[in-house]
Design a protein around this motif. Structure first.
Motif, PDB file in Angstrom:
ATOM      1  N   UNK A  13       0.851  -1.190   0.000  1.00  0.00           N
ATOM      2  CA  UNK A  13       0.000   0.000   0.000  1.00  0.00           C
ATOM      3  C   UNK A  13       0.880   1.231   0.000  1.00  0.00           C
ATOM      4  N   UNK A  89       0.759  -7.057   4.694  1.00  0.00           N
ATOM      5  CA  UNK A  89       0.714  -5.776   4.003  1.00  0.00           C
ATOM      6  C   UNK A  89       2.025  -5.046   4.268  1.00  0.00           C
ATOM      7  N   UNK A  91       3.071  -0.850   4.215  1.00  0.00           N
ATOM      8  CA  UNK A  91       2.511   0.491   4.033  1.00  0.00           C
ATOM      9  C   UNK A  91       3.667   1.463   3.841  1.00  0.00           C
ATOM     10  N   UNK A 103       8.285   3.638   5.867  1.00  0.00           N
ATOM     11  CA  UNK A 103       7.822   2.308   5.502  1.00  0.00           C
ATOM     12  C   UNK A 103       7.473   1.491   6.747  1.00  0.00           C
ATOM     13  N   UNK A 104       6.325   0.766   6.670  1.00  0.00           N
ATOM     14  CA  UNK A 104       5.924  -0.158   7.737  1.00  0.00           C
ATOM     15  C   UNK A 104       5.698  -1.529   7.108  1.00  0.00           C
ATOM     16  N   UNK A 105       6.444  -2.535   7.552  1.00  0.00           N
ATOM     17  CA  UNK A 105       6.336  -3.875   6.986  1.00  0.00           C
ATOM     18  C   UNK A 105       5.782  -4.855   8.012  1.00  0.00           C
ATOM     19  N   UNK A 106       4.597  -5.423   7.709  1.00  0.00           N
ATOM     20  CA  UNK A 106       4.057  -6.478   8.575  1.00  0.00           C
ATOM     21  C   UNK A 106       4.955  -7.709   8.469  1.00  0.00           C
ATOM     22  N   UNK A 107       4.928  -8.588   9.499  1.00  0.00           N
ATOM     23  CA  UNK A 107       5.857  -9.729   9.490  1.00  0.00           C
ATOM     24  C   UNK A 107       5.497 -10.819   8.480  1.00  0.00           C
TER      25      UNK A 107
END
Lengths: 304, 304
Positions: A13, A89, A91, A103-107
């Protein structure tokens, strides 16, 4: 065909905001959803270069369904293996004024042993049709750290050249299984070898087991240590833009050059031209085809 | 039953990160997905207080499906109306050390005229079974700014008391349709009336058309101007915690008190005790039932 493996695919996203201010509320003005994960980016570029391309890895849950729906119109074949968990996801929050990205990265979902076994079965079948394979990105939870080493051994047993693009312990373990090529960036290379000086670190990475090492050095291009020699390929001039996906485009350049049996200097020129054309493209992770054609003959390749 | 309307529902994501640093990459250690939007939060609290509760508004796309799946196990009835677009996401990034939260809100799907007409039909039917209705939150794209005024007129025509909790122009327009109660916070109240002093602003808001105004003033509790008098209800002591959802819990307290025909001081005490118990709960938007029972008799209510 060329096979790209993305064990930890992602629904990427991109949120556009006026400017990021920590600990406040932001109204997102613009949302873009893309199928993500390094191997999917590599596959898109390979397809744009005219190569038949197949993507595998895992996808699951509602986010996995969205990701697969977004893949459908693209000229890549979806051979993703189902997983019970939901695809992660990522973001990317882009400041409207500067383009700077947070940036945010889910595991990612936990992969169970039965799912990994199903993946290995599918991988063996796909290897039978593959001219080359790229193993890309991080490992999702539940996958053992030696997973890439296992995939490399199977590729080598099947006689299929294999490129590894990952970092940390999966890279360290993977190299020991003697991949044909690795493509670390400067940080990954330094972390692997302990050496900061790129030429020394690149040669050291070869000694650890990689047949060839092509290190991506940002504005300094690509430095490659191979059985045929050592070269540095540099872009004709520095460029400004969004470097997201530039490394994945370089992987696509290297892998297509390998499959086409190009000499190393041409493979490196292609990798650098594609990476630079990716930085120049307005959308993150796309490459500017016109810029690529224009840059390709102007990349400098010198013996290092 | 009590009906809550959330025209712009959301799939609320909470990401825990060690600390937010703009323009860097964050590995999210923990992801929580919740059905969101103010009216859904209000409904959860009403259900916990023992009221039969129905939620309506719009839901659509893959995110809407996830939202509805998350509603299924909750003791609220889902009467959401389908929309072609995808329900928005909100992302709350919480710093692990401090709990400070950075919020990103997607705009929401565009609602077309046929979908709005379908919603109005459903709303009329639900009003026939409702003891009270709460209209909550922002309007999604495509919905005209006078939408809440229209819903208030229909509630009043059906003889169903209506509470409005929104902001900006939808609040201004809504008030003119003479809702039974509005619950602005201090900022919304000041934006509406131009007055910063809460008592003056609260009384001014009544003059604009609201039969009663209950303003939530954070640590200062709730200030209410009603046809029966003016009161301020304050928590027994300041508390530390996450204020997310405290306003929605206050709405649930006010609305349940209205339906139970409690005197105003008791309604306000309930609203303040619920809001305070929400700040104290470890999970955002939940309330601590033990703290609520303990706080309720200790809330101070004084004539203002």
């Amino acid at each position: 065909m060329i096979l790209t493996v993305t064990l930890n695919t992602a629904l990427d996203l991109t949120y556009r905001v006026p400017a990021l201010t920590p600990h406040t509320t932001h109204r997102v003005t613009d949302v873009v959803e893309r199928p993500g994960g390094k191997g999917l980016n590599v596959a898109r570029v390979l397809a744009a270069l005219g190569h038949e391309t197949v993507v595998t890895g895992f996808a699951g849950g509602p986010t996995g369904e969205v990701l697969r729906a977004l893949l459908t119109p693209l000229p890549v074949r979806d051979a993703l293996v189902p997983t019970a968990g939901a695809t992660r996801r990522t973001v990317a929050v882009a400041d409207r004024a500067t383009g700077d990205t947070t940036q945010f990265n889910e595991p990612g979902p936990h992969i169970c042993p039965a799912e990994w076994a199903a993946f290995l079965d599918s991988y063996e079948t796909l290897l039978g049709q593959a001219d080359a394979v790229a193993l890309c990105g991080s490992l999702p939870p539940g996958i053992h750290v030696g997973a890439y080493a296992e995939l490399i051994r199977r590729s080598r047993a099947a006689g299929v050249p294999v490129l590894l693009d990952t970092s940390g312990e999966p890279l360290r373990r993977g190299i020991a299984a003697r991949p044909d090529l690795i493509k670390p960036n400067a940080d990954e290379l330094a972390q692997l070898t302990g050496a900061r000086e790129p030429l020394r670190a690149t040669r050291d990475a070869r000694r650890r087991g990689a047949h060839a090492v092509a290190a991506s050095l940002g504005a300094d291009g690509v430095l490659a240590a191979t059985p045929d020699g050592t070269w540095q390929a540099t872009p004709p001039a520095p460029v400004r833009g969004n470097p997201t996906g530039a490394g994945d485009s370089a992987v696509a350049g290297l892998l297509s050059g390998l499959v086409e049996d190009l000499p190393w200097p041409q493979r490196l020129a292609r990798a650098v031209a594609l990476a630079t054309a990716t930085v120049l493209a307005p959308a993150a992770g796309e490459f500017d085809a016109g810029a690529y054609e224009e840059l390709l003959p102007r990349v400098q390749v010198a013996t290092a």
